[in-house]
Design a protein around this motif. Structure first.
Motif, PDB file in Angstrom:
ATOM      1  N   VAL A  61       5.503  47.782   7.154  1.00 27.69           N
ATOM      2  CA  VAL A  61       5.188  46.490   7.798  1.00 27.69           C
ATOM      3  C   VAL A  61       3.930  45.761   7.191  1.00 27.69           C
ATOM      4  CG1 VAL A  61       4.616  45.578  10.165  1.00 27.69           C
ATOM      5  CG2 VAL A  61       6.697  47.108   9.755  1.00 27.69           C
ATOM      6  N   VAL A  62       3.057  46.854   7.113  1.00 30.17           N
ATOM      7  CA  VAL A  62       1.587  46.262   6.627  1.00 30.17           C
ATOM      8  C   VAL A  62       1.567  45.576   5.396  1.00 30.17           C
ATOM      9  CG1 VAL A  62      -0.870  46.727   6.299  1.00 30.17           C
ATOM     10  CG2 VAL A  62       0.395  47.807   8.247  1.00 30.17           C
ATOM     11  N   VAL A  63       2.341  46.137   4.278  1.00 32.15           N
ATOM     12  CA  VAL A  63       2.494  45.619   2.969  1.00 32.15           C
ATOM     13  C   VAL A  63       3.209  44.457   3.005  1.00 32.15           C
ATOM     14  CG1 VAL A  63       3.615  46.228   0.784  1.00 32.15           C
ATOM     15  CG2 VAL A  63       2.498  48.261   2.072  1.00 32.15           C
ATOM     16  N   ASN A  72      -2.216  40.713  -3.375  1.00 28.61           N
ATOM     17  CA  ASN A  72      -1.354  41.509  -4.426  1.00 28.61           C
ATOM     18  C   ASN A  72      -1.287  42.846  -4.268  1.00 28.61           C
ATOM     19  OD1 ASN A  72      -0.453  39.286  -6.096  1.00 28.61           O
ATOM     20  ND2 ASN A  72      -2.327  39.234  -7.154  1.00 28.61           N
ATOM     21  N   VAL A  73      -0.363  43.675  -4.425  1.00 27.22           N
ATOM     22  CA  VAL A  73      -0.457  45.020  -4.150  1.00 27.22           C
ATOM     23  C   VAL A  73      -0.143  45.814  -5.472  1.00 27.22           C
ATOM     24  CG1 VAL A  73       0.441  44.818  -1.743  1.00 27.22           C
ATOM     25  CG2 VAL A  73       2.200  45.116  -3.516  1.00 27.22           C
ATOM     26  N   GLY A  74      -0.558  46.832  -5.488  1.00 26.39           N
ATOM     27  CA  GLY A  74      -0.380  47.933  -6.892  1.00 26.39           C
ATOM     28  C   GLY A  74       0.598  48.815  -6.361  1.00 26.39           C
ATOM     29  N   TRP A  75       0.938  49.701  -7.621  1.00 33.60           N
ATOM     30  CA  TRP A  75       1.688  50.811  -7.537  1.00 33.60           C
ATOM     31  C   TRP A  75       1.046  51.987  -6.474  1.00 33.60           C
ATOM     32  CZ3 TRP A  75       6.295  49.513  -8.723  1.00 33.60           C
ATOM     33  CH2 TRP A  75       6.447  48.810 -10.117  1.00 33.60           C
ATOM     34  N   GLY A  76       0.067  51.941  -6.581  1.00 31.28           N
ATOM     35  CA  GLY A  76      -0.869  52.679  -5.491  1.00 31.28           C
ATOM     36  C   GLY A  76      -0.519  52.465  -4.179  1.00 31.28           C
ATOM     37  N   THR A  77      -0.636  51.223  -3.944  1.00 31.40           N
ATOM     38  CA  THR A  77      -0.211  50.596  -2.430  1.00 31.40           C
ATOM     39  C   THR A  77       1.051  51.125  -1.958  1.00 31.40           C
ATOM     40  OG1 THR A  77      -1.459  48.838  -3.074  1.00 31.40           O
ATOM     41  CG2 THR A  77      -0.536  48.765  -1.052  1.00 31.40           C
ATOM     42  N   VAL A  78       2.117  50.808  -2.944  1.00 30.58           N
ATOM     43  CA  VAL A  78       3.505  51.170  -2.444  1.00 30.58           C
ATOM     44  C   VAL A  78       3.554  52.774  -2.371  1.00 30.58           C
ATOM     45  CG1 VAL A  78       5.928  50.914  -3.073  1.00 30.58           C
ATOM     46  CG2 VAL A  78       4.264  49.325  -3.784  1.00 30.58           C
ATOM     47  N   TYR A 124      -8.059  58.683  -4.645  1.00 29.38           N
ATOM     48  CA  TYR A 124      -6.663  57.580  -5.106  1.00 29.38           C
ATOM     49  C   TYR A 124      -7.415  56.176  -5.386  1.00 29.38           C
ATOM     50  CZ  TYR A 124      -6.225  54.960  -0.316  1.00 29.38           C
ATOM     51  OH  TYR A 124      -6.372  54.073   0.517  1.00 29.38           O
ATOM     52  N   ILE A 125      -8.473  55.858  -4.806  1.00 27.19           N
ATOM     53  CA  ILE A 125      -8.990  54.284  -4.834  1.00 27.19           C
ATOM     54  C   ILE A 125      -9.279  54.287  -6.029  1.00 27.19           C
ATOM     55  CG2 ILE A 125     -10.587  52.929  -4.279  1.00 27.19           C
ATOM     56  CD1 ILE A 125     -10.395  53.461  -1.324  1.00 27.19           C
ATOM     57  N   GLY A 126     -10.087  55.599  -6.773  1.00 29.67           N
ATOM     58  CA  GLY A 126     -10.677  55.449  -8.140  1.00 29.67           C
ATOM     59  C   GLY A 126      -9.755  55.304  -9.042  1.00 29.67           C
ATOM     60  N   CYS A 127      -8.366  55.518  -9.004  1.00 32.39           N
ATOM     61  CA  CYS A 127      -7.386  55.392  -9.936  1.00 32.39           C
ATOM     62  C   CYS A 127      -7.226  54.051 -10.397  1.00 32.39           C
ATOM     63  CB  CYS A 127      -6.040  55.706  -9.431  1.00 32.39           C
ATOM     64  SG  CYS A 127      -6.050  57.769  -9.104  1.00 32.39           S
ATOM     65  N   GLY A 128      -7.658  52.900  -9.512  1.00 30.24           N
ATOM     66  CA  GLY A 128      -7.714  51.544  -9.726  1.00 30.24           C
ATOM     67  C   GLY A 128      -6.072  50.934  -9.729  1.00 30.24           C
ATOM     68  N   LEU A 129      -5.081  51.602  -8.948  1.00 35.58           N
ATOM     69  CA  LEU A 129      -3.808  51.280  -8.876  1.00 35.58           C
ATOM     70  C   LEU A 129      -3.520  50.594  -7.550  1.00 35.58           C
ATOM     71  CD1 LEU A 129      -2.180  54.332 -10.529  1.00 35.58           C
ATOM     72  CD2 LEU A 129      -2.756  52.172 -11.453  1.00 35.58           C
ATOM     73  N   GLY A 130      -4.406  50.203  -6.843  1.00 27.15           N
ATOM     74  CA  GLY A 130      -3.912  49.305  -5.693  1.00 27.15           C
ATOM     75  C   GLY A 130      -4.840  50.022  -4.233  1.00 27.15           C
ATOM     76  N   SER A 131      -5.369  49.222  -3.643  1.00 26.33           N
ATOM     77  CA  SER A 131      -5.786  49.830  -2.006  1.00 26.33           C
ATOM     78  C   SER A 131      -4.678  50.323  -1.422  1.00 26.33           C
ATOM     79  CB  SER A 131      -6.808  49.042  -1.680  1.00 26.33           C
ATOM     80  OG  SER A 131      -6.193  47.674  -1.498  1.00 26.33           O
ATOM     81  N   GLY A 132      -5.032  51.029  -0.346  1.00 24.72           N
ATOM     82  CA  GLY A 132      -4.111  51.219   0.665  1.00 24.72           C
ATOM     83  C   GLY A 132      -3.728  50.067   1.575  1.00 24.72           C
ATOM     84  N   PRO A 133      -2.394  50.255   2.011  1.00 20.70           N
ATOM     85  CA  PRO A 133      -1.902  48.889   2.687  1.00 20.70           C
ATOM     86  C   PRO A 133      -2.840  48.471   3.784  1.00 20.70           C
ATOM     87  CG  PRO A 133      -0.232  50.613   2.819  1.00 20.70           C
ATOM     88  CD  PRO A 133      -1.484  51.159   2.241  1.00 20.70           C
ATOM     89  N   ARG A 134      -3.507  49.142   4.614  1.00 19.35           N
ATOM     90  CA  ARG A 134      -4.496  48.503   5.749  1.00 19.35           C
ATOM     91  C   ARG A 134      -5.633  47.945   5.104  1.00 19.35           C
ATOM     92  NH1 ARG A 134      -1.647  52.913   6.515  1.00 19.35           N
ATOM     93  NH2 ARG A 134      -0.434  53.423   8.351  1.00 19.35           N
ATOM     94  N   ASP A 135      -6.280  48.550   3.824  1.00 17.10           N
ATOM     95  CA  ASP A 135      -7.328  48.046   3.346  1.00 17.10           C
ATOM     96  C   ASP A 135      -6.978  46.626   2.849  1.00 17.10           C
ATOM     97  OD1 ASP A 135      -8.798  49.873   3.664  1.00 17.10           O
ATOM     98  OD2 ASP A 135      -8.298  51.152   1.832  1.00 17.10           O
ATOM     99  N   GLY A 136      -5.798  46.623   2.044  1.00 16.78           N
ATOM    100  CA  GLY A 136      -5.181  45.436   1.534  1.00 16.78           C
ATOM    101  C   GLY A 136      -5.291  44.138   2.747  1.00 16.78           C
ATOM    102  N   MET A 137      -4.538  44.604   3.857  1.00 23.78           N
ATOM    103  CA  MET A 137      -4.553  43.612   4.883  1.00 23.78           C
ATOM    104  C   MET A 137      -5.712  43.178   5.285  1.00 23.78           C
ATOM    105  SD  MET A 137      -2.390  43.584   8.570  1.00 23.78           S
ATOM    106  CE  MET A 137      -3.205  45.001   9.283  1.00 23.78           C
ATOM    107  N   MET A 138      -6.984  44.180   5.530  1.00 29.28           N
ATOM    108  CA  MET A 138      -8.435  43.790   5.704  1.00 29.28           C
ATOM    109  C   MET A 138      -8.785  42.628   5.019  1.00 29.28           C
ATOM    110  SD  MET A 138     -11.546  46.169   6.093  1.00 29.28           S
ATOM    111  CE  MET A 138     -11.477  46.553   4.068  1.00 29.28           C
ATOM    112  N   ILE A 139      -8.703  42.795   3.521  1.00 26.44           N
ATOM    113  CA  ILE A 139      -9.144  42.067   2.479  1.00 26.44           C
ATOM    114  C   ILE A 139      -8.535  40.481   2.857  1.00 26.44           C
ATOM    115  CG2 ILE A 139      -9.264  41.623   0.104  1.00 26.44           C
ATOM    116  CD1 ILE A 139      -9.404  44.968  -0.141  1.00 26.44           C
TER     117      ILE A 139
END
Length: 228
Positions: A61-63, A72-78, A124-139
Motif C-alpha cells: 500500500v505504501v509503495v 521513484n522506487v528501486g528494486w530494493g524498495t520492492v 540495505y540503504i548502502g546498496c543504493g538500490l532504493g530506500s524502504g517504502p516508508r522512507d520513500g513516502m516520507m520523502i
C-alpha cells in the motif's frame, strides 16, 4: 560488473535479514510494539494472517502511495516490501528468538532489536538500490509540502500507531522506548560506520528500464547498419 551487482543484492538481502531479526526481537520483548508493528499486528489480528503477511500488505500500500505521489522506487524498495515480511515469518515460526518474561529482559531485547535494525539499514540503504517504502513516502510528502522531515515522519508514526491501536495492536512501554530510542540507535550506528544516507545515490527501477530500452535501441541501430 555482474559480480558487483550480485554482491549488492547479497548485501541487500543480508540487510533485510537483520531488519527482520530486529522486528522479531522487538515483538518478543513483549513490552509493546513499535508504531508500525502495532499497525502490522492489528491487521494480522483482524485478517487472521501472519505478521509477515501484514507487513507485506502495508508495504505494498505504501509503495503504491509512493508511486502516486511521484516518488521513484528501486528494486530494493520492492524487495524490502516482500522479503522482510517473509523473513519475519520464518524467524517467528522457528522460535529462535525467546520471548521476554520480565521487564529487564524485555528492555535488553528492545535495545538489541533497535541495534540490529540500525545495522540492517546501513547494509540495505548502502546498496543504493532504493530506500524502504516508508522512507520513500516520507520523502515524497516532504517534497510536496516542504514541511520538516521530522514532522512528517512523526505524523506518519502517530497515524500508524492510532490505526494499529484501534485494530487491536499491542501498545506498551516498549512502544515509547522504540519511538524515542530507535532514532538514537540509528544515529549511533550510522556515525560508527561513517555512513551518510544523504550521500547515497539510489538507482531506481525506471533507470534500468531506460537502460534496457537504450540497449535495445543500439542493437536495432547496429542491425540496420549491418544490413545496409
Amino acid at each position: 560488473m555482474i559480480k558487483k551487482v550480485i554482491l549488492k543484492f547479497v548485501r541487500l538481502i543480508i540487510g533485510f535479514v537483520f531488519c527482520s531479526l530486529a522486528i522479531a526481537f522487538m515483538i518478543n520483548a513483549n513490552l509493546g510494539l513499535s508504531p508500525w508493528d502495532v499497525l502490522h499486528q492489528g491487521i494480522s489480528n483482524k485478517m487472521g494472517i501472519t505478521m509477515g503477511s501484514a507487513t507485506i500488505i502495508v508495504g505494498l500500500v505504501v509503495v503504491v502511495i509512493d508511486v502516486i505521489l511521484g516518488e521513484n522506487v528501486g528494486w530494493g524498495t520492492v524487495l524490502n516490501m516482500i522479503l522482510i515480511g517473509i523473513f519475519l515469518d520464518i524467524i517467528l515460526f522457528s522460535n529462535i528468538i525467546p520471548v521476554a518474561d520480565n521487564l529487564i529482559v524485555g528492555v535488553i531485547m528492545l535495545c538489541i532489536g533497535m541495534l540490529l535494525m540500525a545495522f540492517g539499514m546501513v547494509l540495505y540503504i548502502g546498496c543504493g538500490l532504493g530506500s524502504g517504502p516508508r522512507d520513500g513516502m516520507m520523502i515524497a510528502i516532504q517534497k510536496r509540502t516542504n514541511k520538516p522531515v521530522q514532522l512528517i515522519r512523526g505524523v506518519m508514526e502517530i497515524c500508524a500507531l492510532i490505526v494499529g491501536y484501534f485494530l487491536g495492536g499491542s501498545i506498551g512501554i516498549g512502544t515509547l522506548i522504540t519511538a524515542i530510542g530507535l532514532g538514537y540507535f540509528i544515529q549511533i550506528i550510522f556515525k560508527k560506520f561513517n555512513f551518510k544516507s544523504n550521500d547515497i545515490t539510489h538507482r531506481v527501477i525506471l533507470d534500468d528500464i531506460n537502460y534496457i530500452k537504450l540497449c535495445i535501441s543500439k542493437d536495432i541501430d547496429k542491425e540496420i547498419e549491418e544490413n545496409n
